[in-house]
Scaffold this active site. Structure first.
Site, PDB file in Angstrom:
ATOM      1  N   ASP A  37     -22.573  14.163 -15.738  1.00 34.78           N
ATOM      2  CA  ASP A  37     -22.369  13.934 -14.303  1.00 34.78           C
ATOM      3  C   ASP A  37     -22.522  15.170 -13.404  1.00 34.78           C
ATOM      4  OD1 ASP A  37     -21.269  11.952 -15.842  1.00 34.78           O
ATOM      5  OD2 ASP A  37     -19.310  11.991 -14.895  1.00 34.78           O
ATOM      6  N   GLU A  72     -15.866   4.469 -13.191  1.00 38.15           N
ATOM      7  CA  GLU A  72     -15.884   5.934 -13.262  1.00 38.15           C
ATOM      8  C   GLU A  72     -16.493   6.470 -11.968  1.00 38.15           C
ATOM      9  OE1 GLU A  72     -16.345   7.035 -17.815  1.00 38.15           O
ATOM     10  OE2 GLU A  72     -18.201   6.108 -17.131  1.00 38.15           O
TER      11      GLU A  72
HETATM   12  C1  FRU Z   1     -19.004   9.518 -16.568  1.00 39.06           C
HETATM   13  C2  FRU Z   1     -17.893  10.184 -17.363  1.00 39.06           C
HETATM   14  C3  FRU Z   1     -16.716  10.485 -16.439  1.00 39.06           C
HETATM   15  C4  FRU Z   1     -16.038  11.634 -17.125  1.00 39.06           C
HETATM   16  C5  FRU Z   1     -17.199  12.395 -17.693  1.00 39.06           C
HETATM   17  C6  FRU Z   1     -16.904  13.070 -18.994  1.00 39.06           C
HETATM   18  O1  FRU Z   1     -20.276   9.690 -17.067  1.00 39.06           O
HETATM   19  O2  FRU Z   1     -17.513   9.388 -18.443  1.00 39.06           O
HETATM   20  O3  FRU Z   1     -15.889   9.381 -16.216  1.00 39.06           O
HETATM   21  O4  FRU Z   1     -15.270  12.399 -16.255  1.00 39.06           O
HETATM   22  O5  FRU Z   1     -18.262  11.482 -17.856  1.00 39.06           O
HETATM   23  O6  FRU Z   1     -17.928  13.945 -19.351  1.00 39.06           O
END
Ligand code: FRU
Length: 495
Positions: free
Chosen positions: A39, A223
């Site tokens: 992300d 998320e």
């Molecule tokens: C989304 C996610 C988020 C989390 C991160 C962990 O792609 O699962 O919810 O913070 O990636 O790397």
């Protein structure tokens, strides 16, 4: 004081980065210094530059204990790599610094708010990650974690929300001077909710309610929530896990969505008006927006998907790219997306065609390449309508990536079956465009390993990673059933 964990990561970056030739990286899409990224995080404007952080595991091209990588830019297109900004090195984030956001504080500091994770054991004896919200302050280069972390702990999770799924804080400062935060949480019903918090100093937070929730209708856990005003509406942007397919709008699995609605700040109530996919391609997740100094709402996302991200050669030294930043606007209740206008500064070597007649597969002089910005507008050339219009890109030898448009169904079909993936990943996507009204316009943004489509001035966007060798740079056009009249505006992107 820089921790051992962070200095080890930085030292590793210094050793490894020279081993990655520039030619292996995309030309204008952000990649991690080394290893794995997912992300985009902390997308913000601070100290006169754009900052973009990202979920980062430096040591291998696989997901691992999360760090934050860091890059800065003057124009959202040319990125300068900085050393890793955060490492999992304090008690609340012992096992990872998960996604979060950033803000320029009125006192001149850069604030990062992120999710700290720690291993724990749930009631069923399963090992999982406890999740709390943490703060770090910095000067645009070095960040120091707040000694009072977490700033939002497990006791601040409302209404039987899960302590194992409570992550991805998005902060902003409203006109009333108060800080607000949206956090994703798994609600009692097992699906995602957006929890809202409010603060006067960005350190002491009070829970103020649930902004919206899946109620098991829009996937399971949510998320990376975001919430912002766009034109006359408000938009919740979320990444939803485990969705069922719905028509051509939502794909099975993870989807990035926009929920467009009205917000009443007094009642703190959000009323949904419409919901649509943020991107119709295979590779787009965990979008985050920021507001540029000129007021534009700009979004970036991870140009990948979780389901296929494990499929790659072991020898890759870096994995994961961030989309080209996109300007958002609202039209007829839809969130429109277009590449930031700064990209146009890097257009070189224009090749233009006006009203050329295309029937059988045609290659046009000057139209080829892998790093380009090309807009194709297609109309019927005769009284009967073509059945299908097809653009083939990244073509050469056994390779090609196909984009075809069916005007009667008003559907675009993308096919990367022959785009260099030796894996059984999802290769075909179809999505609906506006009803045919006599012309279709598709803008293709290509970089060495990716294709982003912007249809009808940004009504639909669709992002794809492709793995074809760079020599496969042919482009062709074809109309089936009847001829088409085509305008083409093509530029190379030179950085
Ligand atoms: C989304 C996610 C988020 C989390 C991160 C962990 O792609 O699962 O919810 O913070 O990636 O790397």
């Amino acid at each position: 004081m820089i921790s051992d964990t962070l200095s080890k990561a930085r030292q590793y970056e210094e050793e490894q980065m020279p081993l990655i030739p520039d030619a292996d990286r995309p030309v204008f899409h952000l990649t991690g210094n080394t290893g794995w990224i997912n992300d985009p995080n902390g997308f913000s404007y601070y100290g006169g530059r754009y900052h973009l952080f990202y979920q980062y595991y430096p040591y291998a091209p696989v997901w691992g204990p999360m760090h934050w990588g860091h890059a800065v830019s003057d124009d959202l297109i040319r990125w300068e790599r900085l050393p890793a900004a955060l490492a999992p090195d304090t008690e609340p984030d012992r096992d990872g610094c998960f996604s979060g956001s950033a803000l320029a504080l009125p006192d001149g500091r850069h604030l990062l708010i992120y999710t700290g994770v720690r291993k724990g054991t749930d009631r069923n004896g399963e090992e999982r990650l406890r999740q709390v919200q943490c703060a770090a302050f910095g000067d645009g280069k070095e960040y120091e974690k707040y000694a009072g972390n977490p700033v939002i702990g497990e006791q601040d999770i409302p209404e039987n929300g899960s302590i194992w799924d409570f992550r991805d804080p998005k902060i902003w400062r409203d006109e009333d001077g108060r800080f607000r935060m949206a956090v994703a949480n798994r609600a009692e019903d097992g699906s995602g909710a957006v929890r809202m918090y409010e603060s006067g100093d960005a350190l002491h937070w009070t829970y103020t309610g649930t902004l919206d929730a899946s109620r098991n209708r829009l996937g399971s856990m949510w998320e990376c929530p975001d919430f912002f005003r766009l034109g006359s509406s408000h938009v919740i942007s979320i990444s939803a896990m485990e969705m069922q397919a719905e028509g051509l709008e939502f794909q099975p699995g993870n989807n990035a969505l926009f929920i467009v609605g009205d917000y009443d700040p007094v009642r703190k109530a959000f009323i949904r008006k419409s919901i649509h996919a943020a991107d119709c391609g295979t590779d787009f997740y965990a979008a985050q927006t920021m507001q540029a100094p000129d007021g534009r709402r700009i979004m970036a996302a991870w140009m990948q998907n979780w389901a296929s991200s494990a499929r790659k050669p072991d020898t890759m030294r870096f994995f994961g790219e961030i989309t080209v930043p996109r300007e958002l606007s609202l039209l007829d209740g839809r969130v429109m997306q277009n590449p930031v206008r700064e990209l146009e500064r890097y257009r070189k070597n224009a090749v233009l065609y006006d009203h050329i007649r295309i029937g059988k597969e045609t290659v046009l002089p000057g139209i080829s390449g892998r790093v380009l910005d090309m807009t194709v507008t297609v109309r019927p050339a005769e009284s009967s309508l073509f059945r299908l219009f097809r653009i083939r890109i990244a073509k050469g030898g056994e390779y090609e990536t196909c984009i075809s448009f069916d005007p009667v169904q008003a559907v675009i079909r993308t096919d990367r079956t022959r785009s260099g993936y030796p894996y059984d990943v999802v290769n075909v996507r179809e999505f609906r465009t506006d009803p045919w009204d006599g012309a279709i316009k598709i803008r293709l943004i290509m970089d060495r390993h990716s294709l982003e489509l912007f249809v009808l001035d940004g009504r639909q966007a669709a992002s794809f990673m492709i793995r074809t060798p760079q020599e496969a740079d042919g482009i062709s056009f074809e109309a089936e059933g009847a001829a088409a009249l085509v305008d083409i505006e093509k530029y190379e992107i030179c950085i």
